[in-house]
Design a protein around this motif. Structure first.
Motif, PDB file in Angstrom:
ATOM      1  N   TRP A   1      59.907   7.687  50.478  1.00  0.00           N
ATOM      2  CA  TRP A   1      61.226   8.084  50.079  1.00  0.00           C
ATOM      3  C   TRP A   1      62.387   6.726  50.189  1.00  0.00           C
ATOM      4  O   TRP A   1      63.350   7.038  49.820  1.00  0.00           O
ATOM      5  N   ASN A   2      62.114   5.749  50.939  1.00  0.00           N
ATOM      6  CA  ASN A   2      63.121   4.861  51.209  1.00  0.00           C
ATOM      7  C   ASN A   2      63.475   4.029  50.025  1.00  0.00           C
ATOM      8  O   ASN A   2      64.611   3.471  49.797  1.00  0.00           O
ATOM      9  N   PHE A   3      62.447   3.546  49.195  1.00  0.00           N
ATOM     10  CA  PHE A   3      62.831   2.922  48.040  1.00  0.00           C
ATOM     11  C   PHE A   3      62.140   3.556  46.744  1.00  0.00           C
ATOM     12  O   PHE A   3      60.861   3.417  46.398  1.00  0.00           O
TER      13      PHE A   3
ATOM     14  N   ALA B   1      61.447   1.355  43.536  1.00  0.00           N
ATOM     15  CA  ALA B   1      60.965   0.007  43.735  1.00  0.00           C
ATOM     16  C   ALA B   1      59.267   0.281  44.186  1.00  0.00           C
ATOM     17  O   ALA B   1      58.558  -0.552  43.762  1.00  0.00           O
ATOM     18  N   MET B   2      59.213   1.311  45.100  1.00  0.00           N
ATOM     19  CA  MET B   2      57.830   1.286  45.641  1.00  0.00           C
ATOM     20  C   MET B   2      56.882   1.705  44.639  1.00  0.00           C
ATOM     21  O   MET B   2      55.705   1.453  44.640  1.00  0.00           O
ATOM     22  N   ILE B   3      57.244   2.864  43.758  1.00  0.00           N
ATOM     23  CA  ILE B   3      56.301   3.342  42.672  1.00  0.00           C
ATOM     24  C   ILE B   3      55.955   2.259  41.567  1.00  0.00           C
ATOM     25  O   ILE B   3      55.095   1.977  41.234  1.00  0.00           O
TER      26      ILE B   3
ATOM     27  N   PHE C   1      49.080   2.836  49.071  1.00  0.00           N
ATOM     28  CA  PHE C   1      50.037   3.757  50.006  1.00  0.00           C
ATOM     29  C   PHE C   1      51.127   2.816  50.893  1.00  0.00           C
ATOM     30  O   PHE C   1      50.703   2.095  51.575  1.00  0.00           O
ATOM     31  N   THR C   2      52.306   3.458  50.789  1.00  0.00           N
ATOM     32  CA  THR C   2      53.379   2.731  51.607  1.00  0.00           C
ATOM     33  C   THR C   2      53.669   3.862  52.569  1.00  0.00           C
ATOM     34  O   THR C   2      54.037   5.116  52.042  1.00  0.00           O
ATOM     35  N   GLY C   3      53.911   3.603  53.916  1.00  0.00           N
ATOM     36  CA  GLY C   3      54.132   4.819  54.779  1.00  0.00           C
ATOM     37  C   GLY C   3      54.072   4.480  56.283  1.00  0.00           C
ATOM     38  O   GLY C   3      53.941   3.335  56.498  1.00  0.00           O
TER      39      GLY C   3
ATOM     40  N   LEU D   1      47.292  -0.734  52.009  1.00  0.00           N
ATOM     41  CA  LEU D   1      48.076   0.112  52.942  1.00  0.00           C
ATOM     42  C   LEU D   1      49.436  -0.918  53.503  1.00  0.00           C
ATOM     43  O   LEU D   1      49.357  -2.053  54.305  1.00  0.00           O
ATOM     44  N   GLU D   2      50.561  -0.549  53.071  1.00  0.00           N
ATOM     45  CA  GLU D   2      51.823  -1.053  53.671  1.00  0.00           C
ATOM     46  C   GLU D   2      52.343  -0.263  54.466  1.00  0.00           C
ATOM     47  O   GLU D   2      52.993   0.912  54.249  1.00  0.00           O
ATOM     48  N   LEU D   3      52.224  -0.350  55.797  1.00  0.00           N
ATOM     49  CA  LEU D   3      52.607   0.494  57.070  1.00  0.00           C
ATOM     50  C   LEU D   3      53.717   0.119  57.891  1.00  0.00           C
ATOM     51  O   LEU D   3      54.501  -0.737  57.332  1.00  0.00           O
TER      52      LEU D   3
ATOM     53  N   PHE E   1      70.760  -3.869  57.665  1.00  0.00           N
ATOM     54  CA  PHE E   1      71.542  -2.783  57.332  1.00  0.00           C
ATOM     55  C   PHE E   1      71.127  -2.546  55.895  1.00  0.00           C
ATOM     56  O   PHE E   1      71.750  -1.473  55.220  1.00  0.00           O
ATOM     57  N   ARG E   2      70.364  -3.100  55.233  1.00  0.00           N
ATOM     58  CA  ARG E   2      69.669  -2.622  53.851  1.00  0.00           C
ATOM     59  C   ARG E   2      69.068  -1.360  54.083  1.00  0.00           C
ATOM     60  O   ARG E   2      68.583  -0.848  54.987  1.00  0.00           O
ATOM     61  N   ASN E   3      69.821  -0.434  53.042  1.00  0.00           N
ATOM     62  CA  ASN E   3      69.200   1.130  53.070  1.00  0.00           C
ATOM     63  C   ASN E   3      69.429   1.502  54.402  1.00  0.00           C
ATOM     64  O   ASN E   3      68.745   2.551  54.965  1.00  0.00           O
TER      65      ASN E   3
ATOM     66  N   THR F   1      64.325   0.633  56.193  1.00  0.00           N
ATOM     67  CA  THR F   1      63.266  -0.467  55.582  1.00  0.00           C
ATOM     68  C   THR F   1      62.252  -0.858  56.603  1.00  0.00           C
ATOM     69  O   THR F   1      62.514  -1.148  57.627  1.00  0.00           O
ATOM     70  N   CYS F   2      60.836  -0.972  56.018  1.00  0.00           N
ATOM     71  CA  CYS F   2      60.018  -1.363  57.023  1.00  0.00           C
ATOM     72  C   CYS F   2      60.021  -2.764  57.409  1.00  0.00           C
ATOM     73  O   CYS F   2      59.521  -3.020  58.437  1.00  0.00           O
ATOM     74  N   VAL F   3      60.683  -3.622  56.659  1.00  0.00           N
ATOM     75  CA  VAL F   3      61.079  -4.793  57.065  1.00  0.00           C
ATOM     76  C   VAL F   3      62.171  -5.056  57.913  1.00  0.00           C
ATOM     77  O   VAL F   3      62.765  -6.344  58.305  1.00  0.00           O
ATOM     78  N   CYS F   4      62.905  -4.188  58.133  1.00  0.00           N
ATOM     79  CA  CYS F   4      64.164  -4.282  58.956  1.00  0.00           C
ATOM     80  C   CYS F   4      63.993  -4.785  60.298  1.00  0.00           C
ATOM     81  O   CYS F   4      63.121  -4.359  60.860  1.00  0.00           O
TER      82      CYS F   4
ATOM     83  N   PRO G   1      54.146 -12.526  47.864  1.00  0.00           N
ATOM     84  CA  PRO G   1      53.330 -11.450  48.433  1.00  0.00           C
ATOM     85  C   PRO G   1      53.997 -10.693  49.688  1.00  0.00           C
ATOM     86  O   PRO G   1      54.199 -11.507  50.613  1.00  0.00           O
ATOM     87  N   PHE G   2      53.912  -9.341  49.609  1.00  0.00           N
ATOM     88  CA  PHE G   2      54.447  -8.595  50.457  1.00  0.00           C
ATOM     89  C   PHE G   2      53.570  -7.660  51.190  1.00  0.00           C
ATOM     90  O   PHE G   2      52.648  -7.046  50.569  1.00  0.00           O
ATOM     91  N   GLY G   3      53.091  -7.775  52.414  1.00  0.00           N
ATOM     92  CA  GLY G   3      52.396  -6.951  53.154  1.00  0.00           C
ATOM     93  C   GLY G   3      52.098  -7.439  54.599  1.00  0.00           C
ATOM     94  O   GLY G   3      52.795  -8.492  54.978  1.00  0.00           O
TER      95      GLY G   3
HETATM   96  C1  SIN Z   1      59.631  -1.140  52.586  1.00  0.00           C
HETATM   97  O1  SIN Z   1      60.615  -0.760  53.249  1.00  0.00           O
HETATM   98  O2  SIN Z   1      58.637  -0.629  52.619  1.00  0.00           O
HETATM   99  C2  SIN Z   1      59.985  -2.135  51.507  1.00  0.00           C
HETATM  100  C3  SIN Z   1      61.178  -2.820  51.405  1.00  0.00           C
HETATM  101  C4  SIN Z   1      60.998  -4.151  50.759  1.00  0.00           C
HETATM  102  O3  SIN Z   1      60.443  -3.914  49.389  1.00  0.00           O
HETATM  103  O4  SIN Z   1      61.534  -4.925  51.173  1.00  0.00           O
END
Ligand code: SIN
Length: 494
Positions: A158-160, A163-165, A236-238, A259-261, A287-289, A293-296, A461-463
């Motif tokens: 739900w957070n993005f 972008a995530m889909i 999956f992202t979650g 799996l982006e966890l 403070f993004r979102n 955010t998983c990378v916060c 590359p994000f992961g």
């Molecule tokens: C995420 O929070 O899973 C993705 C964030 C991002 O794309 O920077």
């Protein structure tokens, strides 16, 4: 916010299966809430196993023809889809803000961010090169070619919501895979709008299928895909516990997995850092979102020599952040997604304070009349005196809270930073070139920001590593994850 859409037909509430918008077999509906007001903005399909099966049947039937298309043909459709997403940026942003709560300016940014993955993978679709391998013996030709894995099940957070889909569907389609997708129950409208634009772009029936479901019914939907050997990949992202469940449950059919966890990102400020740049980088990344955010950064380590200077500057920036609903153009931090999210943030802050931390700014739940509406808000917070024993050091807070830990040495801080089962992102600020290479090398994370807070880009590359998962999204590696390599050996050529 949704009554001002230029094209109200982007607001879709049904499943999209085999090229048709259809009601769920259950006949049930699920309310989508605006997190700022807690009022329903729409009611969408709440699906069950039969819908998941129908979606999978459609994706499986569409696969042979879709994979037969050339990369260029697939790219042309992706480019049309990209152009439509960009053309409808404002409507899509309004849908994102209405169901997810992020300020409109940020939602506009998310639309372009998501679109950039569609454009990137449209370009990559034409470049799925294989190898011609020098033959080890005469009379043979050896080749490696890339093929789409097959039907992909995409499960998105739900957070993005856009972008995530987008960054799952675009590489899957570019590679020649067909897709069944299930967005998070909090944010199905954005996914449905995106699929409506894909339909308009002309993707063939069955290539993209969307199934909407509540949190309660999600296992029923996803279990169909996990058990069925026709699904060849899960992306999956979650959360990490759900990622582990998906890995276990797909083991019987040995599906490929991305799996982006969860993360627990460290952010390190060395004594030689440019302090203003480090504060700026932290503001951008944390403070993004609203911190969801998983990378916060979740743990901020500051060298004792610069600690007080850094904290003063940071606290004045954080204390000035404007909290409010997405509909207010001045808002910089929106509501958290739901009550459970705020309860967790509050629990982390209370635990930290009970164990000796001090809130320099923020530190509490915000309610009406301090903020408009019944939404769940938390004041942007800076805590000093954080220690590894605190809950927020071990668990991702996923909210606007910055816990600051003091440190005195490089070895000590690298050890602390790596002392977590997670390894998604890590950040550090230093102006010492030798230290930069040393620390970048030693941090256990899939993504490292060096004197930079904004890391995500379609070309990168994000992961993660460790319990933050595996697989990469974006970049040429992001396409590989939807392909397998087939080795061809031709003999009798002497
Ligand atoms: C995420 O929070 O899973 C993705 C964030 C991002 O794309 O920077």
């Amino acid at each position: 916010m949704l009554d001002t859409l230029k094209r109200s037909e982007l607001l879709r509430t049904l499943n999209f299966i085999d090229g048709r918008w259809c009601r769920p077999a259950t006949g049930r509906e699920l309310a989508v809430l605006d997190p700022a007001s807690l009022e329903a903005v729409a009611h969408v399909a709440d699906s069950a196993a039969a819908d998941a099966r129908a979606a999978l049947d459609a994706a499986h039937a569409a696969f042979p023809a879709w994979r037969e298309r050339t990369g260029r043909e697939r790219a042309q459709l992706l480019k049309k889809w990209h152009a439509l997403i960009v053309a409808h940026q404002e409507d899509l942003a309004r849908i994102v803000s209405a169901e997810q709560g992020k300020p409109l300016a940020e939602a506009r940014g998310e639309v372009l961010y998501g679109a950039s993955y569609v454009e990137w993978f449209a370009e990559e679709a034409t470049r799925t090169h294989g190898d011609l391998i020098p033959e080890p013996v005469r009379g043979k030709k050896l080749m490696a070619v890339k093929e789409p894995v097959g039907v992909v099940a995409a499960i998105t957070p739900w957070n993005f919501p856009l972008a995530m889909i987008a960054r799952k569907l675009a590489p899957a389609l570019a590679a020649g895979c067909t897709v069944v997708a299930k967005p998070a129950e909090d944010t199905p409208l954005t996914a449905a709008a995106l699929v409506a634009l894909a339909e308009e772009a002309g993707f063939p029936a069955g290539s993209i299928n969307l199934v909407l479901a509540s949190r309660e019914r999600t296992p029923e939907v996803v279990d169909v895909w996990l058990a069925d050997p026709r699904v060849r990949k899960i992306t999956f992202t979650g959360s990490t516990p759900v990622g582990k469940h998906l890995a276990r449950a797909s083991a019987d059919t040995l599906k490929k997995l991305s799996l982006e966890l969860g993360g627990n990102a460290p952010f390190i400020v060395f004594e030689d850092a440019d302090i203003d740049a480090a504060v700026e980088g932290l503001m951008v990344s944390k403070f993004r979102n609203g911190g969801q955010t998983c990378v916060c950064p979740n743990r901020v380590y500051v060298h004792s020599a610069v600690h007080d200077r850094f904290v003063d500057k940071l606290a004045s920036r954080v204390g000035a952040l404007k909290v409010g609903p997405a509909s207010d153009p001045a808002s910089q931090i929106g509501p958290m997604i739901n009550g459970r999210a705020v309860e967790k943030i509050d629990r982390h802050v209370r635990d930290a304070v009970a164990r000796g931390a001090r809130a320099v700014t923020g530190g509490r739940v915000l309610r009406e009349p301090e903020v408009a509406g019944r939404g769940h808000y938390f004041a942007p917070t800076v805590l000093v005196g954080a220690t590894p024993q605190m809950e927020l050091s071990c668990e991702e807070t996923f909210g606007p809270v910055v816990p600051v830990f003091r440190f005195d040495g490089e070895d000590e801080v690298v050890r602390l930073a790596n002392d977590t089962p997670f390894g998604l992102a890590a950040y550090f600020y230093s102006r010492d070139a030798a230290r930069i290479w040393r620390v970048a090398d030693r941090l256990e994370a899939g993504i490292v920001g060096i004197n930079e807070g904004a890391l995500a880009a379609e070309a990168a590359p994000f992961g993660g590593v460790k319990e933050s998962g595996y697989g990469r999204e974006g970049s040429r590696h992001g396409l590989d994850d939807y392909q397998h390599v087939k080795y061809l050996c031709q003999g009798g050529l002497k």
